[in-house]
Design an enzyme around this catalytic site. Sequence first.
Site, PDB file in Angstrom:
ATOM      1  N   LYS A   1       5.070  -1.760  -8.891  1.00  0.00           N
ATOM      2  CA  LYS A   1       4.132  -0.631  -8.753  1.00  0.00           C
ATOM      3  C   LYS A   1       4.100   0.152 -10.069  1.00  0.00           C
ATOM      4  CE  LYS A   1       3.291   3.281  -5.607  1.00  0.00           C
ATOM      5  NZ  LYS A   1       3.857   4.073  -4.477  1.00  0.00           N
TER       6      LYS A   1
ATOM      7  N   SER B   1       0.323   4.448  -0.843  1.00  0.00           N
ATOM      8  CA  SER B   1      -0.109   4.294  -2.203  1.00  0.00           C
ATOM      9  C   SER B   1       0.259   2.956  -2.853  1.00  0.00           C
ATOM     10  CB  SER B   1       0.448   5.437  -3.049  1.00  0.00           C
ATOM     11  OG  SER B   1       1.846   5.391  -3.100  1.00  0.00           O
TER      12      SER B   1
ATOM     13  N   SER C   1       4.033   5.281   1.895  1.00  0.00           N
ATOM     14  CA  SER C   1       3.474   4.489   0.789  1.00  0.00           C
ATOM     15  C   SER C   1       3.999   3.066   0.670  1.00  0.00           C
ATOM     16  CB  SER C   1       3.674   5.212  -0.544  1.00  0.00           C
ATOM     17  OG  SER C   1       2.702   6.215  -0.682  1.00  0.00           O
TER      18      SER C   1
END
Lengths: 461, 99
Positions: free
Chosen positions: A68, A143, A167
Amino acid sequence: MTTISSLLNSYRAKKRHPKEVVEKLFAQLEKHNPKLNAYLTFNKLAIKEAAKITQFERPLAGIPIAIKDNFCTTGLRTTASAKLLDNFIPPYDATVITRLKQAGAIIIGKTNMDAWAHGSSTETSDYGTTKNPYDYQRVPGGSSGGSAAAVAAGLPPFAMGSETAGSIRLPAAWCGVVGLKPTYGRVSRYGVIAMGSSLDSPGPLTRSVADAALILQVIAGHDRFDATSSTEAVPNYLSPSTIKHKLTIGISDDYFEGVDKRVVEQFWAAMKIFEKLGHTLKKIKLINPKYSISIYTILQRAEVSSNLCRFDGIRFGHPRSAFSQQAKRRMMLGAFALSSGYYDAYYLKAQKARTLILNNFKEEFTKVDLIAAPTTPTPALKIGESENNPMFGEIMDQLVEASSIAGLPGISLPVGLTAGLPVGIQLIGPWFSEKKLVDLSLEFEQETQFSKIKPPHFYEI
Amino acid sequence: MSKFSIAEVNLLAQLIQLELSEKEAKLFAGEMEETVGFIENLLELPTEAVLPTYQTTGIKNRFQEEKLNERNLPPLLALKNAPQKRDNYFLIKGLGYSK
């Protein structure tokens, strides 16, 4: 299915080599990433790094992994999907990255996310929305949406995400993969671009439970560079099951209000499987998620407002005028909740209500071993559906917020498809109960073979 | 009319060093009222008898000796991403109150 251990075995038996695996993966990414938009930046050195590996003793030797874009990676652009950091090349590695590299992992690239992790769909990314591999008209969740989409499509099936509240688990549910959110402090936050510092927890997204456990084993443990990192001993997550007796799984009625009927049906079908495995379901009473939304909104926005103050455009990145709207929106409410005259009414009130959530979990965990609930109120939404709702993310994450507020570990597991879209359930455990979560998840995985669920375009690495 | 005036919204923005366009200030004034309305349900929770929780796993006041370690960056690396620098220093605009 290709897992970390099957890949390692093929390396050790000299049937395959990481260089060939990584080269083929990049060929696939070249074809599919422009549509999927899962990656923002590729690691151009990956093939070279893979070619150098000759020893395969380390736990992740030559294993390709997606990261990420909020983990700092030396020499590799890190933006948190925000144009403000468009040109930021970190001069150091996050502790998670250091540990993955030491274990031999090959970083393939940095994945798209909601900008600054503010959102649950990747639609707030300054670099465009990631598409859900099951339906390109839909969002992957967020996210950590780029990581979840990459894993679902097998590009590669191993990734790192981070969760403040939802997330990891929400995009895992919407993309039909495993998402493990560890106890707060189990995995170091050092070098992860901060969102809500009292909540942020890095964790893996994978297609199999064993892979999630293996990555957790590598990244878990005390780090003196993170003052809230736990000194609690790290158990062996990969050892044979430590579940000696059948478990009692708690379920609270409050976690079904407003949840899509199809999700509820899939949830109960999954619970039947736990019963078939000999475990017992028990009704418990958790504080209604509508309060978690409020508590989380205040805490998160207050912490965001404070954390994003460090982006001054002096030491790195662009000036504060480069913030996009969602970041400004959150900072504004946070500044309000922390401002003189309102601090007691909002921030302090929320921190006290947080104690009620902790006490509620402590009490219920004296009656049950683990708690189960749907991960999300609906399957993946269409792109654009979240527009015009300033609290969209908080509402979509309502079923995971309480456990995040309390710092508890949780795992989202795929349970099947409804109208072609994945549905997830979550298991929540007491603090530092990751081993128990892994063991029960493994039982469920063996029984259901959920990793056979694949999107139309799937790459078997 | 929002509970938040445009002047109040701009004042908050100033606290966190954001410059809002007129359109944004108006948008946020409306949205903040909506969000604050949404979270009012917190008042229903009885919190008189509890203390706030700032740390969920029980860690308290951790200290460590302040000395150089592998986390400290050499000046060249620390300055690498700075848009403006001079002689191993970050270059900033003069402070608002200085002449």
